[in-house]
Design a protein around this motif. Structure first.
Motif, PDB file in Angstrom:
ATOM      1  N   THR A  64      35.359  67.452  66.946  1.00 31.54           N
ATOM      2  CA  THR A  64      36.556  68.304  66.997  1.00 31.54           C
ATOM      3  C   THR A  64      36.595  69.218  68.227  1.00 31.54           C
ATOM      4  O   THR A  64      35.876  69.630  68.958  1.00 31.54           O
ATOM      5  CB  THR A  64      36.420  69.422  65.710  1.00 31.54           C
ATOM      6  OG1 THR A  64      35.376  70.221  66.120  1.00 31.54           O
ATOM      7  CG2 THR A  64      36.185  68.760  64.371  1.00 31.54           C
ATOM      8  N   VAL A  93      39.107  65.017  66.124  1.00 32.22           N
ATOM      9  CA  VAL A  93      40.350  66.066  65.691  1.00 32.22           C
ATOM     10  C   VAL A  93      40.461  66.907  66.855  1.00 32.22           C
ATOM     11  O   VAL A  93      39.798  67.717  67.391  1.00 32.22           O
ATOM     12  CB  VAL A  93      39.964  66.891  64.430  1.00 32.22           C
ATOM     13  CG1 VAL A  93      40.976  67.749  63.981  1.00 32.22           C
ATOM     14  CG2 VAL A  93      39.115  66.051  63.283  1.00 32.22           C
ATOM     15  N   VAL A 119      42.952  62.811  64.042  1.00 35.14           N
ATOM     16  CA  VAL A 119      43.629  63.742  63.515  1.00 35.14           C
ATOM     17  C   VAL A 119      44.348  65.037  64.430  1.00 35.14           C
ATOM     18  O   VAL A 119      43.602  65.316  65.412  1.00 35.14           O
ATOM     19  CB  VAL A 119      43.080  64.358  62.386  1.00 35.14           C
ATOM     20  CG1 VAL A 119      43.832  65.379  61.544  1.00 35.14           C
ATOM     21  CG2 VAL A 119      42.341  63.513  61.398  1.00 35.14           C
ATOM     22  N   ARG A 121      45.735  68.830  64.048  1.00 38.02           N
ATOM     23  CA  ARG A 121      45.927  69.865  63.135  1.00 38.02           C
ATOM     24  C   ARG A 121      46.358  70.898  63.780  1.00 38.02           C
ATOM     25  O   ARG A 121      45.670  71.538  64.978  1.00 38.02           O
ATOM     26  CB  ARG A 121      44.516  70.152  62.360  1.00 38.02           C
ATOM     27  CG  ARG A 121      44.907  71.465  61.181  1.00 38.02           C
ATOM     28  CD  ARG A 121      43.867  72.356  60.920  1.00 38.02           C
ATOM     29  NE  ARG A 121      43.688  73.197  62.157  1.00 38.02           N
ATOM     30  CZ  ARG A 121      44.490  74.400  62.297  1.00 38.02           C
ATOM     31  NH1 ARG A 121      45.371  74.661  61.171  1.00 38.02           N
ATOM     32  NH2 ARG A 121      44.187  75.118  63.217  1.00 38.02           N
ATOM     33  N   ALA A 165      48.504  67.146  60.420  1.00 43.76           N
ATOM     34  CA  ALA A 165      48.287  68.109  59.554  1.00 43.76           C
ATOM     35  C   ALA A 165      48.969  69.558  60.150  1.00 43.76           C
ATOM     36  O   ALA A 165      48.434  69.941  61.083  1.00 43.76           O
ATOM     37  CB  ALA A 165      46.594  68.437  58.991  1.00 43.76           C
ATOM     38  N   VAL A 173      50.422  67.101  55.256  1.00 45.19           N
ATOM     39  CA  VAL A 173      49.681  66.114  55.911  1.00 45.19           C
ATOM     40  C   VAL A 173      50.307  64.693  55.978  1.00 45.19           C
ATOM     41  O   VAL A 173      50.901  64.367  54.998  1.00 45.19           O
ATOM     42  CB  VAL A 173      48.124  65.751  55.364  1.00 45.19           C
ATOM     43  CG1 VAL A 173      47.403  64.738  56.139  1.00 45.19           C
ATOM     44  CG2 VAL A 173      47.431  67.024  55.233  1.00 45.19           C
ATOM     45  N   THR A 200      39.760  73.102  61.291  1.00 47.30           N
ATOM     46  CA  THR A 200      39.825  72.060  62.168  1.00 47.30           C
ATOM     47  C   THR A 200      38.263  71.346  62.016  1.00 47.30           C
ATOM     48  O   THR A 200      38.490  70.061  61.908  1.00 47.30           O
ATOM     49  CB  THR A 200      40.160  72.373  63.452  1.00 47.30           C
ATOM     50  OG1 THR A 200      41.375  72.823  63.640  1.00 47.30           O
ATOM     51  CG2 THR A 200      39.836  71.326  64.575  1.00 47.30           C
ATOM     52  N   VAL A 203      37.735  69.545  58.700  1.00 48.19           N
ATOM     53  CA  VAL A 203      38.707  68.268  58.855  1.00 48.19           C
ATOM     54  C   VAL A 203      37.665  67.045  59.423  1.00 48.19           C
ATOM     55  O   VAL A 203      37.501  66.021  59.126  1.00 48.19           O
ATOM     56  CB  VAL A 203      39.908  68.342  59.608  1.00 48.19           C
ATOM     57  CG1 VAL A 203      40.607  67.038  59.633  1.00 48.19           C
ATOM     58  CG2 VAL A 203      40.923  69.176  58.989  1.00 48.19           C
ATOM     59  N   ALA A 207      36.097  63.990  57.864  1.00 47.11           N
ATOM     60  CA  ALA A 207      36.526  62.432  58.633  1.00 47.11           C
ATOM     61  C   ALA A 207      35.129  61.692  58.869  1.00 47.11           C
ATOM     62  O   ALA A 207      35.248  60.542  58.849  1.00 47.11           O
ATOM     63  CB  ALA A 207      37.332  62.822  59.866  1.00 47.11           C
ATOM     64  N   THR A 218      41.480  64.180  55.579  1.00 47.08           N
ATOM     65  CA  THR A 218      42.254  65.327  55.806  1.00 47.08           C
ATOM     66  C   THR A 218      42.652  66.054  54.766  1.00 47.08           C
ATOM     67  O   THR A 218      42.740  67.245  54.615  1.00 47.08           O
ATOM     68  CB  THR A 218      43.520  65.030  56.853  1.00 47.08           C
ATOM     69  OG1 THR A 218      42.751  64.429  57.877  1.00 47.08           O
ATOM     70  CG2 THR A 218      44.154  66.306  57.471  1.00 47.08           C
TER      71      THR A 218
END
Length: 267
Positions: A64, A93, A119, A121, A165, A173, A200, A203, A207, A218
Protein backbone atom coordinates in the motif's frame (compact mmCIF):
# COMPACT_ATOMS: atom_id res chain seq x y z
CA UNK A 1 -17.06 -13.67 -10.06
CA UNK A 2 -18.30 -15.60 -7.04
CA UNK A 3 -21.53 -13.74 -6.32
CA UNK A 4 -21.99 -15.29 -2.90
CA UNK A 5 -18.58 -14.49 -1.42
CA UNK A 6 -19.09 -12.51 1.76
CA UNK A 7 -16.98 -10.05 3.75
CA UNK A 8 -17.04 -12.52 6.62
CA UNK A 9 -15.56 -15.29 4.51
CA UNK A 10 -12.69 -13.05 3.48
CA UNK A 11 -12.14 -11.97 7.08
CA UNK A 12 -11.95 -15.63 8.10
CA UNK A 13 -9.40 -16.31 5.37
CA UNK A 14 -7.36 -13.27 6.40
CA UNK A 15 -7.19 -14.37 10.01
CA UNK A 16 -6.43 -17.99 9.18
CA UNK A 17 -3.34 -16.96 7.19
CA UNK A 18 -2.41 -13.40 8.23
CA UNK A 19 -0.94 -11.58 5.23
CA UNK A 20 2.21 -9.48 5.42
CA UNK A 21 1.21 -5.99 4.28
CA UNK A 22 3.96 -3.66 3.09
CA UNK A 23 2.87 -0.13 3.98
CA UNK A 24 4.52 2.99 2.64
CA UNK A 25 2.42 5.49 4.48
CA UNK A 26 2.86 8.89 6.09
CA UNK A 27 4.45 9.81 9.41
CA UNK A 28 1.07 10.67 10.95
CA UNK A 29 -0.46 7.31 10.01
CA UNK A 30 2.26 4.78 10.77
CA UNK A 31 1.34 3.93 14.34
CA UNK A 32 -2.43 3.84 13.96
CA UNK A 33 -2.22 1.98 10.64
CA UNK A 34 0.00 -0.70 12.18
CA UNK A 35 -2.38 -1.10 15.12
CA UNK A 36 -5.42 -1.27 12.83
CA UNK A 37 -3.80 -3.99 10.72
CA UNK A 38 -2.92 -5.98 13.83
CA UNK A 39 -6.47 -5.62 15.13
CA UNK A 40 -8.01 -6.89 11.90
CA UNK A 41 -5.62 -9.84 11.87
CA UNK A 42 -2.88 -8.88 9.40
CA UNK A 43 0.86 -8.36 9.81
CA UNK A 44 2.07 -4.79 9.10
CA UNK A 45 5.49 -3.69 7.89
CA UNK A 46 6.39 -0.01 7.50
CA UNK A 47 9.19 0.00 4.92
CA UNK A 48 9.84 3.06 2.75
CA UNK A 49 13.61 3.36 2.18
CA UNK A 50 14.48 3.27 -1.51
CA UNK A 51 17.36 0.89 -0.75
CA UNK A 52 15.00 -1.89 0.36
CA UNK A 53 11.42 -1.03 -0.64
CA UNK A 54 11.56 -2.91 -3.93
CA UNK A 55 13.06 -6.02 -2.38
CA UNK A 56 10.53 -6.00 0.45
CA UNK A 57 7.51 -5.54 -1.82
CA UNK A 58 8.45 -8.76 -3.58
CA UNK A 59 8.06 -10.80 -0.40
CA UNK A 60 4.93 -9.11 0.99
CA UNK A 61 1.40 -10.26 0.30
CA UNK A 62 0.38 -6.77 -0.78
CA UNK A 63 1.73 -3.24 -0.97
CA UNK A 64 0.00 0.00 0.00
CA UNK A 65 1.28 3.45 -0.94
CA UNK A 66 0.09 6.67 0.70
CA UNK A 67 1.62 9.99 -0.41
CA UNK A 68 0.60 11.95 2.69
CA UNK A 69 4.09 13.07 3.76
CA UNK A 70 5.83 12.89 0.43
CA UNK A 71 9.54 13.47 -0.21
CA UNK A 72 11.89 12.76 -3.09
CA UNK A 73 13.52 9.86 -1.26
CA UNK A 74 10.21 8.34 -0.31
CA UNK A 75 9.01 8.74 -3.88
CA UNK A 76 11.92 6.69 -5.16
CA UNK A 77 11.06 4.01 -2.61
CA UNK A 78 7.41 4.09 -3.72
CA UNK A 79 8.36 3.65 -7.37
CA UNK A 80 10.72 0.79 -6.57
CA UNK A 81 8.08 -0.96 -4.47
CA UNK A 82 5.27 -0.51 -6.99
CA UNK A 83 7.48 -1.74 -9.81
CA UNK A 84 8.43 -4.84 -7.83
CA UNK A 85 4.83 -5.55 -6.85
CA UNK A 86 3.75 -5.32 -10.47
CA UNK A 87 6.57 -7.59 -11.64
CA UNK A 88 5.74 -10.18 -8.97
CA UNK A 89 1.99 -10.04 -9.52
CA UNK A 90 1.31 -8.69 -6.03
CA UNK A 91 -1.71 -6.42 -5.51
CA UNK A 92 -0.97 -2.86 -4.55
CA UNK A 93 -3.14 0.01 -3.36
CA UNK A 94 -2.63 3.72 -4.08
CA UNK A 95 -3.89 6.42 -1.71
CA UNK A 96 -3.40 9.73 -3.60
CA UNK A 97 -3.62 12.00 -0.55
CA UNK A 98 -4.26 15.62 -1.57
CA UNK A 99 -2.61 14.94 -4.92
CA UNK A 100 -4.18 18.11 -6.35
CA UNK A 101 -2.50 20.40 -3.81
CA UNK A 102 0.94 20.88 -5.43
CA UNK A 103 2.77 20.17 -8.66
CA UNK A 104 5.12 17.80 -6.85
CA UNK A 105 2.23 15.68 -5.63
CA UNK A 106 0.47 15.69 -9.00
CA UNK A 107 3.63 14.51 -10.75
CA UNK A 108 4.18 11.80 -8.15
CA UNK A 109 0.69 10.39 -8.58
CA UNK A 110 1.02 10.48 -12.36
CA UNK A 111 4.17 8.34 -12.12
CA UNK A 112 2.57 5.91 -9.68
CA UNK A 113 -0.52 5.52 -11.86
CA UNK A 114 1.76 4.42 -14.70
CA UNK A 115 2.82 1.49 -12.48
CA UNK A 116 -0.69 0.05 -12.49
CA UNK A 117 -2.23 0.10 -9.00
CA UNK A 118 -4.68 -2.69 -8.31
CA UNK A 119 -6.87 -0.45 -6.16
CA UNK A 120 -7.10 3.33 -5.83
CA UNK A 121 -8.70 4.56 -2.60
CA UNK A 122 -9.44 8.20 -1.91
CA UNK A 123 -12.01 10.66 -0.69
CA UNK A 124 -14.47 12.24 -3.10
CA UNK A 125 -12.42 15.37 -3.76
CA UNK A 126 -9.31 13.31 -4.53
CA UNK A 127 -11.16 11.03 -6.93
CA UNK A 128 -12.91 13.88 -8.74
CA UNK A 129 -9.61 15.70 -9.22
CA UNK A 130 -7.85 12.50 -10.29
CA UNK A 131 -10.38 12.14 -13.11
CA UNK A 132 -9.63 15.69 -14.26
CA UNK A 133 -12.67 17.30 -12.68
CA UNK A 134 -12.92 20.34 -10.45
CA UNK A 135 -13.21 19.43 -6.79
CA UNK A 136 -13.72 21.50 -3.68
CA UNK A 137 -11.00 19.71 -1.76
CA UNK A 138 -8.73 21.65 0.55
CA UNK A 139 -5.55 19.95 1.71
CA UNK A 140 -6.37 16.42 2.84
CA UNK A 141 -10.03 17.23 3.53
CA UNK A 142 -12.86 16.43 1.15
CA UNK A 143 -15.59 18.99 0.58
CA UNK A 144 -17.39 16.93 -2.06
CA UNK A 145 -19.94 14.18 -1.52
CA UNK A 146 -19.26 10.59 -2.50
CA UNK A 147 -22.19 10.61 -4.93
CA UNK A 148 -20.54 13.48 -6.80
CA UNK A 149 -17.46 11.32 -7.38
CA UNK A 150 -19.14 8.14 -8.60
CA UNK A 151 -18.85 8.86 -12.33
CA UNK A 152 -15.25 10.01 -11.83
CA UNK A 153 -14.53 6.71 -10.09
CA UNK A 154 -15.95 4.73 -13.00
CA UNK A 155 -13.88 6.74 -15.49
CA UNK A 156 -10.67 6.17 -13.52
CA UNK A 157 -11.40 2.45 -13.10
CA UNK A 158 -11.87 1.99 -16.84
CA UNK A 159 -8.86 4.15 -17.74
CA UNK A 160 -6.44 2.37 -15.42
CA UNK A 161 -7.93 -1.10 -15.11
CA UNK A 162 -8.15 -0.62 -11.36
CA UNK A 163 -10.71 -0.90 -8.61
CA UNK A 164 -11.62 2.57 -7.34
CA UNK A 165 -12.96 3.13 -3.84
CA UNK A 166 -14.45 6.47 -2.83
CA UNK A 167 -14.85 6.67 0.91
CA UNK A 168 -17.16 8.94 2.86
CA UNK A 169 -20.56 8.80 4.53
CA UNK A 170 -21.56 5.95 2.18
CA UNK A 171 -18.60 4.37 0.39
CA UNK A 172 -18.61 3.56 -3.32
CA UNK A 173 -16.53 0.88 -5.05
CA UNK A 174 -16.33 0.18 -8.77
CA UNK A 175 -14.29 -1.68 -11.35
CA UNK A 176 -15.78 0.43 -14.12
CA UNK A 177 -18.64 -2.01 -14.72
CA UNK A 178 -19.77 -3.36 -11.37
CA UNK A 179 -20.32 -1.08 -8.41
CA UNK A 180 -21.30 -1.33 -4.76
CA UNK A 181 -22.13 1.02 -1.93
CA UNK A 182 -21.19 0.34 1.68
CA UNK A 183 -23.00 2.15 4.49
CA UNK A 184 -22.13 2.34 8.16
CA UNK A 185 -19.24 3.80 10.06
CA UNK A 186 -19.47 6.86 12.27
CA UNK A 187 -19.35 10.64 12.03
CA UNK A 188 -16.42 10.48 14.47
CA UNK A 189 -14.21 8.62 12.00
CA UNK A 190 -13.05 11.77 10.13
CA UNK A 191 -12.16 13.30 13.51
CA UNK A 192 -9.57 10.60 14.26
CA UNK A 193 -6.27 11.22 12.53
CA UNK A 194 -5.20 8.66 9.93
CA UNK A 195 -8.18 6.31 10.00
CA UNK A 196 -8.61 6.82 6.25
CA UNK A 197 -4.94 6.06 5.72
CA UNK A 198 -5.35 2.95 7.85
CA UNK A 199 -8.28 1.86 5.72
CA UNK A 200 -5.99 1.89 2.69
CA UNK A 201 -3.74 -0.58 4.50
CA UNK A 202 -6.71 -2.79 5.37
CA UNK A 203 -7.74 -2.83 1.71
CA UNK A 204 -4.25 -4.11 0.99
CA UNK A 205 -4.64 -6.85 3.59
CA UNK A 206 -7.89 -8.11 2.07
CA UNK A 207 -6.43 -7.86 -1.44
CA UNK A 208 -3.53 -10.06 -0.32
CA UNK A 209 -6.04 -12.73 0.73
CA UNK A 210 -7.81 -12.78 -2.64
CA UNK A 211 -5.53 -11.09 -5.21
CA UNK A 212 -7.67 -12.49 -8.02
CA UNK A 213 -10.78 -10.76 -6.60
CA UNK A 214 -9.78 -7.15 -5.85
CA UNK A 215 -13.34 -5.82 -6.17
CA UNK A 216 -14.71 -8.22 -3.56
CA UNK A 217 -11.65 -7.73 -1.36
CA UNK A 218 -12.09 -3.95 -1.40
CA UNK A 219 -15.78 -4.20 -0.57
CA UNK A 220 -14.97 -6.57 2.31
CA UNK A 221 -12.34 -4.20 3.71
CA UNK A 222 -14.72 -1.23 3.62
CA UNK A 223 -17.53 -3.27 5.16
CA UNK A 224 -15.23 -4.38 7.97
CA UNK A 225 -14.29 -0.78 8.71
CA UNK A 226 -17.91 0.37 8.56
CA UNK A 227 -19.20 -2.29 10.95
CA UNK A 228 -16.36 -1.71 13.42
CA UNK A 229 -17.03 2.03 13.22
CA UNK A 230 -20.70 1.60 14.03
CA UNK A 231 -19.92 -0.69 16.93
CA UNK A 232 -17.33 1.67 18.39
CA UNK A 233 -19.59 4.70 18.02
CA UNK A 234 -22.41 3.01 19.94
CA UNK A 235 -20.18 2.92 23.04
CA UNK A 236 -18.02 6.04 22.65
CA UNK A 237 -18.43 9.49 24.16
CA UNK A 238 -16.38 11.34 21.57
CA UNK A 239 -13.49 10.97 19.12
CA UNK A 240 -10.98 10.13 21.86
CA UNK A 241 -12.83 7.14 23.24
CA UNK A 242 -13.98 6.24 19.74
CA UNK A 243 -10.35 5.83 18.65
CA UNK A 244 -9.47 3.05 21.08
CA UNK A 245 -12.93 1.52 20.94
CA UNK A 246 -12.55 1.24 17.17
CA UNK A 247 -9.43 -0.90 17.59
CA UNK A 248 -11.24 -3.07 20.09
CA UNK A 249 -14.24 -3.41 17.75
CA UNK A 250 -12.01 -4.48 14.88
CA UNK A 251 -10.26 -7.08 17.00
CA UNK A 252 -13.54 -8.43 18.39
CA UNK A 253 -15.35 -8.55 15.05
CA UNK A 254 -16.31 -12.08 14.09
CA UNK A 255 -17.42 -13.55 10.80
CA UNK A 256 -21.10 -13.90 11.70
CA UNK A 257 -21.36 -10.36 13.08
CA UNK A 258 -19.66 -8.89 10.02
CA UNK A 259 -21.95 -10.63 7.58
CA UNK A 260 -25.04 -9.83 9.65
CA UNK A 261 -24.24 -6.15 10.14
CA UNK A 262 -22.55 -5.27 6.83
CA UNK A 263 -24.63 -2.91 4.70
CA UNK A 264 -23.47 -3.63 1.16
CA UNK A 265 -25.70 -2.76 -1.79
CA UNK A 266 -25.25 -3.16 -5.53
CA UNK A 267 -25.02 0.25 -7.23
Amino acid sequence: MEDQISPGLLLRELRSQPPLVHCITNFVAMNIAANVLLAVGASPAMVHAEEEAGEFAAIAGALTINIGTLSSGWMRGMEAAASAARECGKPWVLDPVAHYATGFRRAAVDRLLELGPTVIRGNASEIIALAGGSSRGRGVDSHDGVEQAEESARLIARAHGAIVAVTGVVDFVTDGLRAARIAGGSAWMPQVTALGCSLTCVVGAFAAVRPEMPFEATVAALATFAVAGETAASRADGPGSFSWRFLDALAALDVASLDHQAKVFAA
